[in-house]
Structures are given as C-alpha cells and as structure tokens.
Enzyme design. Structure first.
Site, PDB file in Angstrom:
ATOM      1  N   GLU A   9     -12.944   7.806   3.696  1.00  0.00           N
ATOM      2  CA  GLU A   9     -13.058   6.338   4.359  1.00  0.00           C
ATOM      3  C   GLU A   9     -14.887   6.371   4.996  1.00  0.00           C
ATOM      4  OE1 GLU A   9      -9.970   8.324   6.989  1.00  0.00           O
ATOM      5  OE2 GLU A   9      -8.550   7.231   5.622  1.00  0.00           O
TER       6      GLU A   9
ATOM      7  N   SER B   4      -1.256  13.081   2.578  1.00  0.00           N
ATOM      8  CA  SER B   4       0.054  13.118   2.688  1.00  0.00           C
ATOM      9  C   SER B   4       0.870  14.917   3.351  1.00  0.00           C
ATOM     10  CB  SER B   4       0.852  12.802   1.306  1.00  0.00           C
ATOM     11  OG  SER B   4       0.016  11.197   1.611  1.00  0.00           O
TER      12      SER B   4
ATOM     13  N   GLY C  58      -2.928   9.764   3.285  1.00  0.00           N
ATOM     14  CA  GLY C  58      -1.628   8.350   3.488  1.00  0.00           C
ATOM     15  C   GLY C  58      -1.369   7.136   2.999  1.00  0.00           C
TER      16      GLY C  58
ATOM     17  N   ASN D 101      -6.685  15.863  11.510  1.00  0.00           N
ATOM     18  CA  ASN D 101      -7.925  14.415  11.327  1.00  0.00           C
ATOM     19  C   ASN D 101      -7.456  13.792  11.945  1.00  0.00           C
ATOM     20  OD1 ASN D 101      -9.996  12.365  11.122  1.00  0.00           O
ATOM     21  ND2 ASN D 101      -9.518  12.386   8.627  1.00  0.00           N
TER      22      ASN D 101
ATOM     23  N   LYS E 180      -8.732  10.400  12.822  1.00  0.00           N
ATOM     24  CA  LYS E 180      -9.269   9.281  12.711  1.00  0.00           C
ATOM     25  C   LYS E 180      -9.245   8.482  14.024  1.00  0.00           C
ATOM     26  CE  LYS E 180      -7.689   9.980   7.722  1.00  0.00           C
ATOM     27  NZ  LYS E 180      -7.543   9.674   6.734  1.00  0.00           N
TER      28      LYS E 180
ATOM     29  N   GLU F 278      -9.485  16.522  -1.363  1.00  0.00           N
ATOM     30  CA  GLU F 278      -8.298  15.479  -1.236  1.00  0.00           C
ATOM     31  C   GLU F 278      -8.329  14.111  -2.262  1.00  0.00           C
ATOM     32  OE1 GLU F 278      -8.237  15.356   3.843  1.00  0.00           O
ATOM     33  OE2 GLU F 278      -9.788  14.109   3.251  1.00  0.00           O
TER      34      GLU F 278
ATOM     35  N   HIS G  75     -15.917  12.692   5.105  1.00  0.00           N
ATOM     36  CA  HIS G  75     -14.314  11.840   3.893  1.00  0.00           C
ATOM     37  C   HIS G  75     -14.519  10.550   3.060  1.00  0.00           C
ATOM     38  CE1 HIS G  75     -10.460  10.293   5.435  1.00  0.00           C
ATOM     39  NE2 HIS G  75     -10.483  11.902   5.249  1.00  0.00           N
TER      40      HIS G  75
HETATM   41  P1  PGA Z   1      -3.379  12.330   5.364  1.00  0.00           P
HETATM   42  O1  PGA Z   1      -4.488  12.478   5.801  1.00  0.00           O
HETATM   43  O2  PGA Z   1      -2.710  13.417   5.946  1.00  0.00           O
HETATM   44  O3  PGA Z   1      -2.715  10.872   6.634  1.00  0.00           O
HETATM   45  O4  PGA Z   1      -3.067  11.882   3.832  1.00  0.00           O
HETATM   46  C1  PGA Z   1      -5.683  13.162   5.415  1.00  0.00           C
HETATM   47  C2  PGA Z   1      -6.786  12.797   5.029  1.00  0.00           C
HETATM   48  O5  PGA Z   1      -7.443  11.766   5.450  1.00  0.00           O
HETATM   49  O6  PGA Z   1      -7.934  13.972   6.257  1.00  0.00           O
END
Ligand code: PGA
Length: 248
Positions: free
Chosen positions: A95, A208, A169, A9, A11, A163, A93
């Site tokens: 976000e 992460s 992140g 992803n 983003k 997640e 997601h």
């Molecule tokens: P990250 O993001 O690997 O940067 O923690 C994962 C995600 O949000 O899908």
C-alpha cells in the site's frame, strides 16, 4: 530455532478506543506465546506503548521516512517511532509501494533508517495478481528481496513479510503449496546471500490471514508467523491466530 512472530497491521484504522483490543491482547498471553507486535497508526504509538508496557506485546510503526529529520511535511522519522517506545516498523508495504510510489531503493533506505534508529524492520514484498497470473511470482519477489534488503541484514534487525498483493484484504489466499513454494524460495535466497543470518531471519506470510486459515498456513516450514491486517483489529480474531501459531 526461529522465534515465531504474530504481527498486526492496523493500517488507517482505530482511535484511542481501539487500544482496548491491545489491552486485551496484552493481558491474555501465556508463557508459550509467540512474539507479538501490533502496528497501530502513528497517532496511537505513544498510547499503545503505554498500554503494552510490561506485557509481551510490542509496538511498531507502519512506515518511516528514510531521512532522520527535515522538511518532510506529514512524514515521520524512524527515531520518532523509536522514541514512542516502539520496537518495530513496517517498510515497503504494497500500500506504500503502490499508493506512494515507493521504489525498492526507497524501501531499502527506509530499512537502513529503521536500523539506525534501533528499530527492527518488517520488510514487505509481494507480487500483483497479473504477475501471479503471468507466472512471474518467484522472479518478482526474488528481485524485490534482492533490491530492498540491505546486505548487512541480520535476524536481530529484520523480518521479511511475503504478502501477495492480490491476497491483501480480499479473502483470497494462496494454496498451501504456493505458500510453501514462495517461502522456500525466499529462505534459499536469504541463505544464499546472508548465510547463517539468512537461515535465521523470520519469514512471515501476510494476506487475508484469519482464524479459519491460520493453522493451515502455519504448516509451511518456512512460515515463521504472519503479518495480519483486518483480523488484527479485534483481539477475538487475532488471539486464535496467535494460538494457532503457538501450536504450529
Ligand atoms: P489483510 O492485510 O490481513 O487484511 O489481508 C494484510 C496486510 O496488508 O498486511
């Protein structure tokens, strides 16, 4: 046997220059490679599909609208994503749920829109740090799964990504025991609800995932792959995760 899946992803990162990373991935896979899906920003979907053509790498969107068309400025329909050559779309997601107030009901409608357009839905669920601290993780993610996954989901059209929001992140990762606990519970819920299909739907861990922790995470029996953010932006980071998955 569930086919393993490494999903990236990107983003809101990347311009056309970042597609060189995709080009590297597309040309470095062996016959044993798991399924690979890269989800760049929507502006790059068409170019990404061209770059991945003829390779084992597939392309996905990061969100879609639940409606097929209309007066939704700035939004994008699932059919538009499919029209670029993409095969997948991430929905729900955290976000999007947090930043755009998406409810389980909205996410569920997006899953159905993805299917209607012939896309595979990568449905995300996960608990907040406060919910984890309050010992509510299993209850919260079971409720999210129940409410955002439609009853007619199949292994051919849906992937579920767990997640933990606090792991996204941040560099923080649940312990292997915690990952086993959540994925085992989600597997049991899926089987309970969908029977054979529930046993076959892929479950991804996200939050992460890095080259250094991937092999440990993939030890969990009900982890069928990963949804990777930051570490999917560079082929030199994502490839070792793909390799760890292939070897798991
Ligand atoms: P990250 O993001 O690997 O940067 O923690 C994962 C995600 O949000 O899908």
């Amino acid at each position: 046997m569930r086919r393993k899946l490494a999903a990236g992803n990107w983003k809101m990162n990347g311009d056309s220059g970042l597609l060189d990373e995709l080009g590297t991935l597309a040309t470095s896979q062996t016959a044993q490679a798991p399924q690979i899906v890269i989800c760049p920003p929507h502006t790059l979907l068409t170019l990404a599909s061209f770059r991945a053509q003829g390779s084992p790498v597939e392309i996905g969107g990061q969100d879609c609208h639940a409606e097929t068309k209309g007066a939704y400025t700035g939004d994008i329909a699932a059919s538009m994503i499919a029209n670029t050559g993409a095969t997948h779309v991430i929905v729900g997601h955290s976000e999007r749920r947090d930043g755009h107030n998406e409810s389980n009901e909205m996410v569920r409608a997006k899953v159905q829109a993805a299917w209607a357009a012939g896309l595979n839905a990568i449905l995300c669920i996960g608990e907040s740090e406060a919910e984890r601290a309050g010992d509510a993780t299993l209850e919260i993610i079971a409720a999210q799964l129940q409410a955002s996954l439609p009853d007619d989901a199949t292994a051919a059209n849906t992937v579920v990504a767990y997640e933990p929001i606090w792991a996204i992140g941040t560099g923080k990762v649940p312990t292997l025991d915690q990952i086993v606990e959540t994925h085992d519970m989600l597997r049991a819920e899926l089987i309970d609800r969908l029977g054979v299909e529930g046993a076959q739907i892929r479950l991804l861990y996200g939050g992460s995932v890095k080259p250094a922790n991937a092999a440990e995470i993939f030890q969990a029996q009900n982890v069928d792959g990963a949804l990777v953010g930051g570490a999917s932006l560079k082929a030199t980071d994502f490839q070792p995760i793909i390799d760890a998955l292939a070897e798991s």
